[in-house]
Design a protein around this motif. Structure first.
Motif, PDB file in Angstrom:
ATOM      1  N   THR A  85      37.745 -63.554 -18.209  1.00  0.00           N
ATOM      2  CA  THR A  85      36.751 -63.424 -19.277  1.00  0.00           C
ATOM      3  C   THR A  85      36.224 -61.989 -19.405  1.00  0.00           C
ATOM      4  O   THR A  85      35.286 -61.743 -20.160  1.00  0.00           O
ATOM      5  N   SER A  86      36.833 -61.056 -18.683  1.00  0.00           N
ATOM      6  CA  SER A  86      36.336 -59.684 -18.736  1.00  0.00           C
ATOM      7  C   SER A  86      36.389 -59.124 -20.157  1.00  0.00           C
ATOM      8  O   SER A  86      37.357 -59.333 -20.894  1.00  0.00           O
ATOM      9  N   THR A  87      35.320 -58.394 -20.523  1.00  0.00           N
ATOM     10  CA  THR A  87      35.344 -57.703 -21.818  1.00  0.00           C
ATOM     11  C   THR A  87      35.216 -56.191 -21.586  1.00  0.00           C
ATOM     12  O   THR A  87      34.918 -55.435 -22.500  1.00  0.00           O
ATOM     13  N   TRP A  88      35.443 -55.796 -20.334  1.00  0.00           N
ATOM     14  CA  TRP A  88      35.310 -54.394 -19.973  1.00  0.00           C
ATOM     15  C   TRP A  88      36.257 -53.537 -20.819  1.00  0.00           C
ATOM     16  O   TRP A  88      37.430 -53.859 -20.979  1.00  0.00           O
ATOM     17  N   PHE A  89      35.741 -52.451 -21.392  1.00  0.00           N
ATOM     18  CA  PHE A  89      36.509 -51.587 -22.294  1.00  0.00           C
ATOM     19  C   PHE A  89      37.251 -52.366 -23.365  1.00  0.00           C
ATOM     20  O   PHE A  89      38.369 -52.042 -23.734  1.00  0.00           O
ATOM     21  N   LYS A  90      36.574 -53.390 -23.871  1.00  0.00           N
ATOM     22  CA  LYS A  90      37.140 -54.236 -24.936  1.00  0.00           C
ATOM     23  C   LYS A  90      38.555 -54.706 -24.575  1.00  0.00           C
ATOM     24  O   LYS A  90      39.387 -54.889 -25.462  1.00  0.00           O
ATOM     25  N   ARG A  91      38.828 -54.833 -23.287  1.00  0.00           N
ATOM     26  CA  ARG A  91      40.127 -55.306 -22.795  1.00  0.00           C
ATOM     27  C   ARG A  91      41.273 -54.393 -23.241  1.00  0.00           C
ATOM     28  O   ARG A  91      42.423 -54.847 -23.362  1.00  0.00           O
ATOM     29  N   ARG A  92      40.972 -53.132 -23.467  1.00  0.00           N
ATOM     30  CA  ARG A  92      42.058 -52.231 -23.888  1.00  0.00           C
ATOM     31  C   ARG A  92      42.909 -51.829 -22.689  1.00  0.00           C
ATOM     32  O   ARG A  92      42.439 -51.199 -21.738  1.00  0.00           O
ATOM     33  N   ALA A  93      44.193 -52.188 -22.754  1.00  0.00           N
ATOM     34  CA  ALA A  93      45.106 -52.015 -21.622  1.00  0.00           C
ATOM     35  C   ALA A  93      45.140 -50.577 -21.117  1.00  0.00           C
ATOM     36  O   ALA A  93      45.065 -50.321 -19.910  1.00  0.00           O
ATOM     37  N   SER A  94      45.226 -49.627 -22.040  1.00  0.00           N
ATOM     38  CA  SER A  94      45.362 -48.235 -21.602  1.00  0.00           C
ATOM     39  C   SER A  94      44.103 -47.751 -20.895  1.00  0.00           C
ATOM     40  O   SER A  94      44.187 -47.025 -19.899  1.00  0.00           O
ATOM     41  N   LYS A  95      42.934 -48.170 -21.374  1.00  0.00           N
ATOM     42  CA  LYS A  95      41.682 -47.774 -20.722  1.00  0.00           C
ATOM     43  C   LYS A  95      41.612 -48.357 -19.309  1.00  0.00           C
ATOM     44  O   LYS A  95      41.285 -47.657 -18.340  1.00  0.00           O
ATOM     45  N   LEU A  96      41.890 -49.652 -19.199  1.00  0.00           N
ATOM     46  CA  LEU A  96      41.812 -50.312 -17.886  1.00  0.00           C
ATOM     47  C   LEU A  96      42.786 -49.664 -16.905  1.00  0.00           C
ATOM     48  O   LEU A  96      42.428 -49.311 -15.778  1.00  0.00           O
ATOM     49  N   MET A  97      44.013 -49.505 -17.359  1.00  0.00           N
ATOM     50  CA  MET A  97      45.056 -48.996 -16.474  1.00  0.00           C
ATOM     51  C   MET A  97      44.777 -47.562 -16.029  1.00  0.00           C
ATOM     52  O   MET A  97      44.935 -47.222 -14.860  1.00  0.00           O
ATOM     53  N   THR A  98      44.330 -46.725 -16.970  1.00  0.00           N
ATOM     54  CA  THR A  98      44.121 -45.320 -16.601  1.00  0.00           C
ATOM     55  C   THR A  98      42.872 -45.157 -15.731  1.00  0.00           C
ATOM     56  O   THR A  98      42.851 -44.314 -14.840  1.00  0.00           O
ATOM     57  N   HIS A  99      41.853 -45.984 -15.971  1.00  0.00           N
ATOM     58  CA  HIS A  99      40.687 -45.910 -15.089  1.00  0.00           C
ATOM     59  C   HIS A  99      41.050 -46.317 -13.660  1.00  0.00           C
ATOM     60  O   HIS A  99      40.635 -45.685 -12.693  1.00  0.00           O
ATOM     61  N   VAL A 100      41.834 -47.372 -13.538  1.00  0.00           N
ATOM     62  CA  VAL A 100      42.250 -47.814 -12.206  1.00  0.00           C
ATOM     63  C   VAL A 100      43.084 -46.724 -11.537  1.00  0.00           C
ATOM     64  O   VAL A 100      42.829 -46.335 -10.390  1.00  0.00           O
ATOM     65  N   ALA A 101      44.066 -46.209 -12.272  1.00  0.00           N
ATOM     66  CA  ALA A 101      44.980 -45.231 -11.667  1.00  0.00           C
ATOM     67  C   ALA A 101      44.251 -43.938 -11.289  1.00  0.00           C
ATOM     68  O   ALA A 101      44.492 -43.377 -10.212  1.00  0.00           O
ATOM     69  N   SER A 102      43.337 -43.479 -12.125  1.00  0.00           N
ATOM     70  CA  SER A 102      42.686 -42.206 -11.813  1.00  0.00           C
ATOM     71  C   SER A 102      41.648 -42.371 -10.706  1.00  0.00           C
ATOM     72  O   SER A 102      41.525 -41.526  -9.824  1.00  0.00           O
ATOM     73  N   GLN A 103      40.906 -43.486 -10.735  1.00  0.00           N
ATOM     74  CA  GLN A 103      39.925 -43.728  -9.662  1.00  0.00           C
ATOM     75  C   GLN A 103      40.641 -43.852  -8.316  1.00  0.00           C
ATOM     76  O   GLN A 103      40.188 -43.333  -7.296  1.00  0.00           O
ATOM     77  N   PHE A 104      41.782 -44.535  -8.332  1.00  0.00           N
ATOM     78  CA  PHE A 104      42.548 -44.725  -7.104  1.00  0.00           C
ATOM     79  C   PHE A 104      43.099 -43.382  -6.603  1.00  0.00           C
ATOM     80  O   PHE A 104      42.961 -43.035  -5.429  1.00  0.00           O
ATOM     81  N   SER A 105      43.691 -42.627  -7.496  1.00  0.00           N
ATOM     82  CA  SER A 105      44.316 -41.350  -7.100  1.00  0.00           C
ATOM     83  C   SER A 105      43.292 -40.362  -6.573  1.00  0.00           C
ATOM     84  O   SER A 105      43.521 -39.702  -5.553  1.00  0.00           O
ATOM     85  N   SER A 106      42.150 -40.254  -7.271  1.00  0.00           N
ATOM     86  CA  SER A 106      41.151 -39.281  -6.797  1.00  0.00           C
ATOM     87  C   SER A 106      40.569 -39.739  -5.467  1.00  0.00           C
ATOM     88  O   SER A 106      40.291 -38.930  -4.588  1.00  0.00           O
ATOM     89  N   SER A 107      40.424 -41.059  -5.273  1.00  0.00           N
ATOM     90  CA  SER A 107      39.924 -41.566  -3.994  1.00  0.00           C
ATOM     91  C   SER A 107      40.921 -41.289  -2.867  1.00  0.00           C
ATOM     92  O   SER A 107      40.537 -40.962  -1.747  1.00  0.00           O
ATOM     93  N   TYR A 108      42.200 -41.427  -3.196  1.00  0.00           N
ATOM     94  CA  TYR A 108      43.238 -41.197  -2.183  1.00  0.00           C
ATOM     95  C   TYR A 108      43.141 -39.773  -1.642  1.00  0.00           C
ATOM     96  O   TYR A 108      43.260 -39.532  -0.437  1.00  0.00           O
ATOM     97  N   VAL A 109      42.875 -38.843  -2.530  1.00  0.00           N
ATOM     98  CA  VAL A 109      42.736 -37.444  -2.110  1.00  0.00           C
ATOM     99  C   VAL A 109      41.372 -37.219  -1.436  1.00  0.00           C
ATOM    100  O   VAL A 109      41.269 -36.567  -0.399  1.00  0.00           O
ATOM    101  N   PHE A 110      40.331 -37.810  -2.034  1.00  0.00           N
ATOM    102  CA  PHE A 110      38.963 -37.629  -1.536  1.00  0.00           C
ATOM    103  C   PHE A 110      38.807 -38.138  -0.097  1.00  0.00           C
ATOM    104  O   PHE A 110      38.147 -37.508   0.719  1.00  0.00           O
ATOM    105  N   TYR A 111      39.414 -39.266   0.205  1.00  0.00           N
ATOM    106  CA  TYR A 111      39.261 -39.878   1.535  1.00  0.00           C
ATOM    107  C   TYR A 111      40.390 -39.522   2.509  1.00  0.00           C
ATOM    108  O   TYR A 111      40.434 -40.041   3.624  1.00  0.00           O
ATOM    109  N   TRP A 112      41.319 -38.681   2.073  1.00  0.00           N
ATOM    110  CA  TRP A 112      42.470 -38.334   2.904  1.00  0.00           C
ATOM    111  C   TRP A 112      42.054 -37.973   4.336  1.00  0.00           C
ATOM    112  O   TRP A 112      42.590 -38.475   5.313  1.00  0.00           O
TER     113      TRP A 112
END
Ligand code: DGT
Ligand code: MG
Ligand code: MG
Ligand code: MG
Ligand code: MG
Length: 268
Positions: A85-112
């Motif tokens: 039932t999520s309506t986050w970012f109006k369920r726009r696939a590109s927004k969801l996917m890029t937020h996940v990928a960028s948050q994950f990637s920056s965290s991977y470097v940040f917590y290295w």
């Protein structure tokens, strides 16, 4: 406000809204981690620093982004499940996917450093992402089962392969030959008979991967409080907090889902 003559270019944007009522799964996978693992001396077959960093980064994704009910990771991949039932970012696939990928990637470097200490990160790692929609609880569970089965198959193979090399003294070519055509039972047997290893006693994190879910935990803190007509004193205050908790257990069978009924929404 008056529109510029350039406004029309907006109409070139395409609609990528995810179908309603479906679970939205974003799966990330490390780019060329075969090379990344070799260059950063990951231990074989499993590097606990690398797995810890993946899990830490996934935790950051869950804490920073809304509506992720469960995530599951193994090797260089992590899947994130947004509630149906999520309506986050109006369920726009590109927004969801890029937020996940960028948050994950920056965290991977940040917590290295938290996981690799003084060993330097040699170049910026990247992760690909994809979005898949699952319309039913059965489909979603089968998706997660597929990823956990993949984890099991690869880890059993890799465990025997590297045991043959590291403890059995075989070359990698000989180990590959030895395993050609073998079934799961044969691999378990090699470990048990030749190396006295019971595969079921190997690390659960390595065998089952990592499932992250939100759980309520009671937390007790002591607070210094002013009580009427008395002096200040320490008082124990208990409150319930939502926390991301890690599980390294079977998620294919019913037990996990019966123990955590809040993860899935009703199908009806
Ligand atoms: P890709 O995803 O197509 O860009 O290419 P790769 O190389 O990332 O291939 P993939 O994702 O199919 O396989 C994951 C690679 O990461 C695999 O070569 C083994 C490596 N890897 C992942 N976790 C570990 C680990 O804990 N230890 C070691 N030594 N290697 C690992
Ligand atoms: Mg691949
Ligand atoms: Mg990869
Ligand atoms: Mg992979
Ligand atoms: Mg902006």
């Amino acid at each position: 406000m008056a529109k510029s003559k350039f406004e029309y270019v907006r109409s070139f944007e395409t609609d990528d809204t995810c179908l309603r009522n479906c679970y939205i799964v974003v799966r990330l996978d490390g780019r060329n981690f075969h090379k990344f693992a070799a260059q950063h001396n990951f231990t074989k077959p499993n590097d606990n620093r690398a797995l810890g960093l993946m899990t830490r980064s996934a935790r950051s994704v869950m804490e920073e982004l809304e509506d992720i009910v469960i995530s599951y990771g193994q090797s260089d991949e992590f899947s994130f499940v947004f509630k149906r039932t999520s309506t986050w970012f109006k369920r726009r696939a590109s927004k969801l996917m890029t937020h996940v990928a960028s948050q994950f990637s920056s965290s991977y470097v940040f917590y290295w450093k938290e996981f690799f200490g003084e060993q330097p990160l040699l170049y910026p790692p990247g992760f690909d992402g994809r979005v898949v929609l699952y319309p039913s609880n059965r489909n979603l569970r089968d998706y997660l089962s597929w990823r956990q089965a993949d984890c099991h198959i690869n880890n059993l193979y890799n465990t025997v392969f590297w045991t043959l090399v590291q403890k059995g003294g075989l070359t990698t070519v000989q180990a590959e030959d030895r395993l050609k055509g073998t079934l799961a039972a044969d691999k378990n047997e090699i470990l048990f008979s030749d190396f006295d290893i019971n595969y079921n006693n190997e690390s659960a994190q390595h065998r089952k991967g990592t499932a992250l879910i939100w759980e309520k935990r009671d937390e007790t803190v002591t607070k210094r409080m002013k009580v009427p007509n008395e002096e200040e004193k320490d008082v124990a205050v208990t409150r319930s907090r939502r926390r991301v908790e890690a599980h390294h257990c079977d998620i294919i069978g019913d037990q996990f889902w019966e123990d955590h009924p809040e993860i899935l929404e009703d199908d009806s």
